[in-house]
Design an enzyme around this catalytic site. Structure first.
Site, PDB file in Angstrom:
ATOM      1  N   CYS A 152     -31.577  97.918 -27.325  1.00 27.08           N
ATOM      2  CA  CYS A 152     -30.627  99.021 -27.141  1.00 27.08           C
ATOM      3  C   CYS A 152     -31.365 100.313 -27.481  1.00 27.08           C
ATOM      4  CB  CYS A 152     -29.417  98.833 -28.052  1.00 27.08           C
ATOM      5  SG  CYS A 152     -28.187 100.162 -27.925  1.00 27.08           S
TER       6      CYS A 152
ATOM      7  N   HIS B 160     -22.643 104.425 -32.777  1.00 27.14           N
ATOM      8  CA  HIS B 160     -23.482 103.370 -33.366  1.00 27.14           C
ATOM      9  C   HIS B 160     -23.146 103.214 -34.846  1.00 27.14           C
ATOM     10  CE1 HIS B 160     -26.104 102.986 -29.843  1.00 27.14           C
ATOM     11  NE2 HIS B 160     -25.867 104.268 -29.688  1.00 27.14           N
TER      12      HIS B 160
ATOM     13  N   CYS C  65     -27.167 105.479 -21.971  1.00 25.51           N
ATOM     14  CA  CYS C  65     -27.908 104.222 -22.138  1.00 25.51           C
ATOM     15  C   CYS C  65     -29.400 104.553 -22.167  1.00 25.51           C
ATOM     16  CB  CYS C  65     -27.591 103.282 -20.988  1.00 25.51           C
ATOM     17  SG  CYS C  65     -28.560 101.762 -21.039  1.00 25.51           S
TER      18      CYS C  65
ATOM     19  N   GLY D 215     -29.384 102.738 -29.555  1.00 26.18           N
ATOM     20  CA  GLY D 215     -29.263 102.102 -30.872  1.00 26.18           C
ATOM     21  C   GLY D 215     -30.526 102.268 -31.696  1.00 26.18           C
TER      22      GLY D 215
ATOM     23  N   GLU E 157     -23.980  95.007 -28.724  1.00 19.06           N
ATOM     24  CA  GLU E 157     -23.600  96.206 -27.988  1.00 19.06           C
ATOM     25  C   GLU E 157     -22.110  96.232 -27.636  1.00 19.06           C
ATOM     26  OE1 GLU E 157     -25.662  97.985 -24.813  1.00 19.06           O
ATOM     27  OE2 GLU E 157     -27.609  97.141 -25.372  1.00 19.06           O
TER      28      GLU E 157
END
Ligand SMILES: N[C@H](CCC[C@H](N)C(=O)O)C(=O)O
Length: 283
Positions: free
Chosen positions: A226, A168, A76, A229, A217
Protein backbone atom coordinates in the site's frame (compact mmCIF):
# COMPACT_ATOMS: atom_id res chain seq x y z
CA UNK A 1 -18.60 -2.87 -26.59
CA UNK A 2 -14.95 -4.05 -26.48
CA UNK A 3 -12.65 -2.32 -24.00
CA UNK A 4 -8.82 -2.52 -23.92
CA UNK A 5 -7.07 -2.83 -20.57
CA UNK A 6 -3.58 -3.25 -19.12
CA UNK A 7 -3.08 -5.45 -16.06
CA UNK A 8 -0.33 -3.89 -13.91
CA UNK A 9 1.07 -3.98 -10.40
CA UNK A 10 3.16 -1.88 -8.05
CA UNK A 11 5.08 -4.41 -5.86
CA UNK A 12 2.19 -6.83 -6.00
CA UNK A 13 -0.64 -4.31 -5.48
CA UNK A 14 -2.42 -4.97 -8.73
CA UNK A 15 -4.75 -2.96 -10.89
CA UNK A 16 -6.71 -2.98 -14.14
CA UNK A 17 -5.82 0.16 -16.09
CA UNK A 18 -8.44 1.80 -18.33
CA UNK A 19 -8.42 4.85 -20.59
CA UNK A 20 -11.81 6.51 -20.17
CA UNK A 21 -10.80 10.08 -21.06
CA UNK A 22 -13.85 10.34 -23.30
CA UNK A 23 -16.18 8.77 -20.68
CA UNK A 24 -17.19 5.94 -23.03
CA UNK A 25 -17.04 3.34 -20.24
CA UNK A 26 -18.89 5.66 -17.86
CA UNK A 27 -21.65 5.87 -20.47
CA UNK A 28 -22.14 2.11 -20.38
CA UNK A 29 -21.55 1.00 -16.78
CA UNK A 30 -21.18 2.38 -13.24
CA UNK A 31 -17.47 2.30 -12.28
CA UNK A 32 -18.23 0.61 -8.96
CA UNK A 33 -20.19 -2.20 -10.63
CA UNK A 34 -17.36 -2.59 -13.17
CA UNK A 35 -14.73 -2.80 -10.43
CA UNK A 36 -16.59 -5.53 -8.51
CA UNK A 37 -17.00 -7.51 -11.73
CA UNK A 38 -13.44 -7.13 -13.10
CA UNK A 39 -11.55 -7.45 -9.78
CA UNK A 40 -13.02 -10.82 -8.83
CA UNK A 41 -10.12 -13.31 -8.60
CA UNK A 42 -12.21 -16.16 -10.11
CA UNK A 43 -14.99 -14.71 -12.21
CA UNK A 44 -13.08 -11.65 -13.39
CA UNK A 45 -9.60 -10.54 -14.40
CA UNK A 46 -8.60 -10.28 -10.72
CA UNK A 47 -7.13 -7.16 -9.10
CA UNK A 48 -7.11 -4.99 -5.95
CA UNK A 49 -8.81 -2.24 -7.95
CA UNK A 50 -9.46 -0.56 -11.27
CA UNK A 51 -7.83 2.74 -12.31
CA UNK A 52 -9.28 5.02 -14.98
CA UNK A 53 -7.71 7.92 -16.86
CA UNK A 54 -10.20 10.73 -17.38
CA UNK A 55 -9.85 14.13 -19.02
CA UNK A 56 -9.10 17.04 -16.64
CA UNK A 57 -9.79 20.76 -17.25
CA UNK A 58 -7.19 21.80 -14.67
CA UNK A 59 -4.40 19.17 -14.77
CA UNK A 60 -2.63 17.00 -17.36
CA UNK A 61 -5.02 14.16 -16.55
CA UNK A 62 -7.55 12.97 -13.90
CA UNK A 63 -7.00 9.75 -11.91
CA UNK A 64 -9.90 7.67 -10.65
CA UNK A 65 -9.39 4.58 -8.49
CA UNK A 66 -12.09 2.13 -7.43
CA UNK A 67 -11.38 -0.56 -4.82
CA UNK A 68 -12.29 -4.21 -5.50
CA UNK A 69 -15.37 -3.83 -3.25
CA UNK A 70 -16.64 -0.99 -5.46
CA UNK A 71 -15.81 1.85 -3.05
CA UNK A 72 -14.02 4.94 -4.41
CA UNK A 73 -11.00 6.09 -2.37
CA UNK A 74 -9.25 9.44 -2.76
CA UNK A 75 -5.85 8.17 -3.86
CA UNK A 76 -3.64 5.14 -4.45
CA UNK A 77 0.14 5.32 -4.24
CA UNK A 78 1.06 2.06 -5.97
CA UNK A 79 -1.64 2.66 -8.53
CA UNK A 80 -0.26 6.13 -9.30
CA UNK A 81 3.10 4.63 -10.33
CA UNK A 82 1.31 2.15 -12.62
CA UNK A 83 -0.80 5.05 -13.97
CA UNK A 84 2.29 7.12 -14.91
CA UNK A 85 3.86 4.14 -16.70
CA UNK A 86 0.56 3.31 -18.46
CA UNK A 87 0.09 6.87 -19.73
CA UNK A 88 3.69 7.17 -20.97
CA UNK A 89 4.06 3.77 -22.66
CA UNK A 90 0.55 3.90 -24.10
CA UNK A 91 1.38 7.28 -25.72
CA UNK A 92 -1.46 8.96 -23.83
CA UNK A 93 0.84 11.46 -22.04
CA UNK A 94 4.45 11.23 -23.22
CA UNK A 95 5.91 13.46 -20.50
CA UNK A 96 8.42 12.54 -17.76
CA UNK A 97 6.54 14.50 -15.11
CA UNK A 98 2.76 15.05 -15.02
CA UNK A 99 0.27 16.85 -12.81
CA UNK A 100 -2.55 14.52 -11.87
CA UNK A 101 -5.97 15.53 -10.53
CA UNK A 102 -7.16 13.20 -7.76
CA UNK A 103 -9.74 13.37 -4.96
CA UNK A 104 -6.71 13.80 -2.66
CA UNK A 105 -5.58 16.90 -4.58
CA UNK A 106 -2.70 17.32 -7.04
CA UNK A 107 -0.22 14.45 -7.23
CA UNK A 108 2.96 14.62 -9.38
CA UNK A 109 4.53 11.38 -10.60
CA UNK A 110 7.92 11.54 -12.36
CA UNK A 111 8.96 8.54 -14.40
CA UNK A 112 12.48 7.06 -14.57
CA UNK A 113 13.02 5.17 -17.83
CA UNK A 114 15.53 3.15 -19.83
CA UNK A 115 17.00 4.33 -23.15
CA UNK A 116 14.33 2.16 -24.80
CA UNK A 117 11.63 4.34 -23.24
CA UNK A 118 10.51 1.57 -20.89
CA UNK A 119 9.46 3.04 -17.54
CA UNK A 120 11.27 1.15 -14.78
CA UNK A 121 10.39 3.17 -11.70
CA UNK A 122 8.39 6.20 -10.69
CA UNK A 123 8.95 8.86 -8.03
CA UNK A 124 5.65 10.34 -6.88
CA UNK A 125 5.24 13.64 -5.03
CA UNK A 126 2.40 12.52 -2.76
CA UNK A 127 1.79 15.95 -1.26
CA UNK A 128 1.68 16.82 2.44
CA UNK A 129 0.35 14.30 5.00
CA UNK A 130 -2.69 15.51 6.97
CA UNK A 131 -2.56 15.05 10.74
CA UNK A 132 -5.55 16.96 12.08
CA UNK A 133 -8.08 14.28 13.18
CA UNK A 134 -10.96 16.00 11.41
CA UNK A 135 -9.02 15.70 8.14
CA UNK A 136 -8.34 11.95 8.53
CA UNK A 137 -11.25 11.69 9.56
CA UNK A 138 -10.85 10.25 13.07
CA UNK A 139 -13.04 11.13 16.07
CA UNK A 140 -10.56 12.68 18.53
CA UNK A 141 -10.45 15.83 20.65
CA UNK A 142 -6.78 16.75 20.18
CA UNK A 143 -4.99 18.41 17.24
CA UNK A 144 -3.06 15.22 16.35
CA UNK A 145 -3.73 11.49 16.88
CA UNK A 146 -0.52 9.62 17.66
CA UNK A 147 -0.63 6.45 19.77
CA UNK A 148 -4.32 6.90 20.61
CA UNK A 149 -6.02 3.90 22.30
CA UNK A 150 -9.14 2.54 20.60
CA UNK A 151 -11.12 -0.37 22.00
CA UNK A 152 -11.79 -3.42 19.81
CA UNK A 153 -13.06 -6.95 20.46
CA UNK A 154 -9.40 -8.00 20.28
CA UNK A 155 -8.42 -5.50 23.00
CA UNK A 156 -6.97 -1.97 22.99
CA UNK A 157 -5.10 -0.86 19.85
CA UNK A 158 -2.84 2.21 19.79
CA UNK A 159 -3.43 3.97 16.46
CA UNK A 160 -1.47 6.82 14.89
CA UNK A 161 -3.72 8.44 12.29
CA UNK A 162 -2.50 10.04 9.07
CA UNK A 163 -4.27 10.99 5.85
CA UNK A 164 -2.61 10.96 2.44
CA UNK A 165 -5.94 12.03 1.07
CA UNK A 166 -7.17 8.62 2.21
CA UNK A 167 -7.29 7.57 5.88
CA UNK A 168 -4.64 5.42 7.60
CA UNK A 169 -4.44 3.91 11.09
CA UNK A 170 -0.80 3.01 11.78
CA UNK A 171 -0.20 0.44 14.53
CA UNK A 172 3.36 -0.25 15.74
CA UNK A 173 4.06 -3.85 16.79
CA UNK A 174 7.11 -5.73 18.09
CA UNK A 175 6.74 -8.74 15.78
CA UNK A 176 4.70 -8.56 12.55
CA UNK A 177 4.60 -12.37 12.29
CA UNK A 178 2.44 -12.54 15.44
CA UNK A 179 -0.25 -10.13 14.19
CA UNK A 180 -3.63 -11.67 13.24
CA UNK A 181 -4.29 -9.20 10.41
CA UNK A 182 -7.40 -11.00 9.12
CA UNK A 183 -9.08 -10.49 12.50
CA UNK A 184 -7.75 -7.14 13.66
CA UNK A 185 -7.67 -5.43 10.24
CA UNK A 186 -11.43 -5.30 9.63
CA UNK A 187 -12.11 -4.37 13.27
CA UNK A 188 -10.00 -1.23 12.92
CA UNK A 189 -11.11 -0.56 9.30
CA UNK A 190 -14.74 -0.43 10.45
CA UNK A 191 -14.20 1.12 13.89
CA UNK A 192 -16.84 3.82 14.65
CA UNK A 193 -14.15 6.45 15.34
CA UNK A 194 -13.30 6.28 11.59
CA UNK A 195 -16.49 7.68 9.98
CA UNK A 196 -15.13 6.93 6.47
CA UNK A 197 -13.46 3.66 7.56
CA UNK A 198 -9.65 3.40 7.30
CA UNK A 199 -6.69 1.53 5.91
CA UNK A 200 -4.72 -0.26 8.65
CA UNK A 201 -0.93 -0.56 8.62
CA UNK A 202 0.98 -2.83 11.02
CA UNK A 203 4.59 -1.67 11.41
CA UNK A 204 7.65 -3.35 12.84
CA UNK A 205 10.56 -0.90 13.21
CA UNK A 206 13.85 -2.41 11.96
CA UNK A 207 15.90 0.79 12.30
CA UNK A 208 15.45 4.53 11.94
CA UNK A 209 15.87 3.99 8.15
CA UNK A 210 13.87 0.78 7.70
CA UNK A 211 10.31 -0.35 8.50
CA UNK A 212 8.60 -3.67 7.87
CA UNK A 213 4.92 -3.28 7.04
CA UNK A 214 1.84 -5.41 6.41
CA UNK A 215 -1.48 -3.88 5.49
CA UNK A 216 -5.22 -4.39 5.67
CA UNK A 217 -6.67 -2.03 3.07
CA UNK A 218 -10.04 -0.31 3.26
CA UNK A 219 -12.23 -1.80 0.57
CA UNK A 220 -9.72 -4.46 -0.50
CA UNK A 221 -8.53 -6.44 2.55
CA UNK A 222 -4.97 -7.74 2.77
CA UNK A 223 -2.87 -6.54 -0.17
CA UNK A 224 0.82 -7.11 -0.89
CA UNK A 225 1.56 -3.40 -0.62
CA UNK A 226 0.00 0.00 0.00
CA UNK A 227 1.81 3.11 -1.23
CA UNK A 228 -0.22 5.72 0.65
CA UNK A 229 0.04 3.42 3.68
CA UNK A 230 3.83 3.37 3.45
CA UNK A 231 3.85 7.18 3.40
CA UNK A 232 1.51 7.29 6.40
CA UNK A 233 3.68 4.78 8.26
CA UNK A 234 6.85 6.82 7.75
CA UNK A 235 5.02 9.98 8.83
CA UNK A 236 3.80 8.32 12.04
CA UNK A 237 7.17 6.67 12.69
CA UNK A 238 9.02 9.97 12.33
CA UNK A 239 6.57 11.95 14.47
CA UNK A 240 6.79 9.36 17.25
CA UNK A 241 10.60 9.32 17.19
CA UNK A 242 10.88 5.82 15.66
CA UNK A 243 12.41 6.75 12.29
CA UNK A 244 14.10 9.48 10.28
CA UNK A 245 12.77 11.18 7.13
CA UNK A 246 14.41 8.83 4.56
CA UNK A 247 13.03 5.35 5.09
CA UNK A 248 12.88 2.09 3.13
CA UNK A 249 9.64 0.24 3.76
CA UNK A 250 9.67 -3.54 3.28
CA UNK A 251 6.23 -4.83 2.24
CA UNK A 252 5.03 -8.33 1.33
CA UNK A 253 5.32 -7.48 -2.39
CA UNK A 254 8.57 -5.50 -2.34
CA UNK A 255 10.20 -2.29 -1.13
CA UNK A 256 9.32 1.39 -1.34
CA UNK A 257 11.67 4.32 -0.66
CA UNK A 258 9.97 7.13 1.19
CA UNK A 259 11.40 10.61 1.68
CA UNK A 260 9.61 13.24 3.77
CA UNK A 261 11.04 16.60 2.74
CA UNK A 262 11.47 18.89 5.77
CA UNK A 263 11.25 22.26 4.00
CA UNK A 264 8.30 21.57 1.68
CA UNK A 265 6.53 19.05 3.93
CA UNK A 266 5.91 16.93 0.82
CA UNK A 267 6.36 13.15 0.89
CA UNK A 268 8.06 11.45 -2.07
CA UNK A 269 7.56 7.75 -2.78
CA UNK A 270 9.76 5.85 -5.23
CA UNK A 271 9.19 2.33 -6.48
CA UNK A 272 8.65 0.09 -9.50
CA UNK A 273 5.62 -0.39 -11.71
CA UNK A 274 5.17 -3.41 -13.96
CA UNK A 275 2.86 -4.51 -16.77
CA UNK A 276 1.78 -8.15 -16.51
CA UNK A 277 -0.47 -8.49 -19.59
CA UNK A 278 -2.85 -6.59 -21.87
CA UNK A 279 -6.29 -7.66 -22.97
CA UNK A 280 -9.87 -6.75 -23.80
CA UNK A 281 -13.29 -7.31 -22.25
CA UNK A 282 -16.84 -6.55 -23.36
CA UNK A 283 -19.31 -4.26 -21.59
N1 LIG B 1 -7.72 0.87 -0.39
C1 LIG B 1 -7.28 2.28 -0.33
C2 LIG B 1 -7.00 2.80 -1.75
C3 LIG B 1 -5.79 2.13 -2.38
C4 LIG B 1 -4.55 2.51 -1.62
C5 LIG B 1 -3.34 1.63 -1.84
N2 LIG B 1 -3.50 0.52 -2.74
C6 LIG B 1 -2.12 2.45 -2.20
O1 LIG B 1 -1.22 1.93 -2.89
O2 LIG B 1 -2.04 3.62 -1.72
C7 LIG B 1 -8.37 3.15 0.31
O3 LIG B 1 -9.56 2.77 0.29
O4 LIG B 1 -8.00 4.23 0.80
Amino acid sequence: MRIDFWKMHGIGNDFIMLDDRDKTIAGYIDYSDLAVRLCHRRFGIGADGIILARHSDTHDIRFIIINSDGSEPEMCGNGMRCFAKYLYENNILVKDEIKVQTLAGTVVPRIEKKQSGQVVSVCVDMGVPRLVPQQIPFVHDRDMALGVPIETAQGTMLVSCVSMGNPHAVIFVNDLSLVDIETIGPMVENHPRFPEKTNVEFIEVVSDRQLKMRVWERGAGITLACGTGACAAVTAAHLTGRAGRQVRVNLDGGDLDISWNESSGHIFKTGPAQTVFKGTFDI
